[in-house]
Write an enzyme that holds these catalytic residues in place. Sequence first.
Site, mmCIF file in Angstrom:
data_model
loop_
_atom_site.group_PDB
_atom_site.id
_atom_site.type_symbol
_atom_site.label_atom_id
_atom_site.label_comp_id
_atom_site.label_asym_id
_atom_site.label_seq_id
_atom_site.Cartn_x
_atom_site.Cartn_y
_atom_site.Cartn_z
ATOM 1 N N PRO A 50 0.797 -1.211 0.000
ATOM 2 C CA PRO A 50 0.000 0.000 0.000
ATOM 3 C C PRO A 50 0.838 1.274 0.000
ATOM 4 O O PRO A 50 1.730 1.445 0.824
ATOM 5 C CB PRO A 50 -0.832 -0.110 1.277
ATOM 6 C CG PRO A 50 -0.068 -1.026 2.161
ATOM 7 C CD PRO A 50 0.684 -1.957 1.256
ATOM 8 N N GLU A 51 0.563 2.146 -0.945
ATOM 9 C CA GLU A 51 1.109 3.496 -0.938
ATOM 10 C C GLU A 51 -0.084 4.443 -0.774
ATOM 11 O O GLU A 51 -1.180 4.010 -0.428
ATOM 12 C CB GLU A 51 1.909 3.756 -2.217
ATOM 13 C CG GLU A 51 3.068 2.760 -2.377
ATOM 14 C CD GLU A 51 3.975 3.054 -3.555
ATOM 15 O OE1 GLU A 51 4.063 4.213 -3.973
ATOM 16 O OE2 GLU A 51 4.588 2.095 -4.076
ATOM 17 N N LYS A 65 1.093 7.790 4.165
ATOM 18 C CA LYS A 65 0.645 6.413 4.311
ATOM 19 C C LYS A 65 0.149 6.107 5.712
ATOM 20 O O LYS A 65 -0.202 4.962 6.010
ATOM 21 C CB LYS A 65 1.793 5.455 3.948
ATOM 22 C CG LYS A 65 2.361 5.695 2.550
ATOM 23 C CD LYS A 65 3.575 4.833 2.299
ATOM 24 C CE LYS A 65 4.466 5.469 1.249
ATOM 25 N NZ LYS A 65 5.748 4.744 1.104
ATOM 26 N N ARG A 81 16.641 -2.763 -3.096
ATOM 27 C CA ARG A 81 15.345 -3.030 -3.707
ATOM 28 C C ARG A 81 15.561 -3.092 -5.202
ATOM 29 O O ARG A 81 16.652 -3.389 -5.663
ATOM 30 C CB ARG A 81 14.361 -1.927 -3.356
ATOM 31 C CG ARG A 81 14.168 -1.758 -1.898
ATOM 32 C CD ARG A 81 13.222 -0.655 -1.539
ATOM 33 N NE ARG A 81 12.780 -0.883 -0.179
ATOM 34 C CZ ARG A 81 13.549 -0.748 0.883
ATOM 35 N NH1 ARG A 81 14.771 -0.313 0.752
ATOM 36 N NH2 ARG A 81 13.122 -1.037 2.086
#
Length: 291
Positions: free
Chosen positions: A4-5, A63, A274
């Site tokens: 979720p962003e 967020k 990442r």
Amino acid sequence: MVVPELPEVETVRRGLDVAAVGRTIGSVEVFGPRTVRRHAAGPADFAARLRGRRIEAAVRRGKYLWLRLDDGAALLAHLGMSGQFLAVPAGTPDPPHLRARFRFTDTGPELRFVDQRTFGGLALDEVAANESSTAVPVTVAHIALDPLDPAFDRGAVYERLRRRRTGIKRALLDQSLVSGIGNIYADEALWRAKLHYARGTDTLRRAEVERLFDGVDEVFAAALRAGGTSFDSLYVAVNGESGYFDRSLEVYGREGEPCSRCGAPIRREPFMNRSSYRCPRCQRTPREPRW
DNA sequence: CACACAGCCTGCTGGC
DNA sequence: TGCCAGCAGGCTGTGT
């Protein structure tokens, strides 16, 4: 499972608006200590202080999201990597990874916090009385305005970017500079703006930053449309799986596929432990990259 | 203050 | 078939 962003958290906030605001908490169960690890007084205190509280609003910055309570405190939540709120009828079988349950004084659905990877969390927090800005929980004080906030100021962000000595993607992911953007939408916005992620923030021109935040606004709007069209307001007002925006991404997760603008194969590169995805032709490596 | 990074966590995937 | 490394990446705490 999609991380979720901001758009996903906003979709959850809207769900909570429907499913929780206006209701009074009857009882709270917390399963295991980790989910409320930020609540210093512990799970029992967390549950006791919530009992009898009426939920007055569902609010979000970046967020983070929180439920404003009738005693002035806030039930603060962060979804982390995998957190979900589910509103379901009492008696629905408990799912795996159920971390907390909220029952209400009415006969409507119960609210559950489910989180597989436990990066998410809940806490009770005081809302700082601050006359110069929007009232936010103490824990959220260091989180910058997000691009959907009416007070968000691109010019101010541009000035801060120019004073930094880092790469643009690092800066985009820094929630104290601008909040709500994570790895996925950072890559998408950079692709839209035709900027390489290692572009030095101190070399950015104003027009490029405008393009970048135009890109952010576009991907956020598209994701919110996707989230807004597909949630079931009766059963799952709040569902981390339905409505997530994962089919219209231009670069994220598309290694080897052709760029929709120029046809060059999208590249995946290691970045901050990442991955970053970019078009090698539309987003050229700068002469003096700042990784 | 600005910047960078380890560590937290679980399920899935792919190599051997 | 089974094992295990690697990957996914939000945030906080800590070091420089």
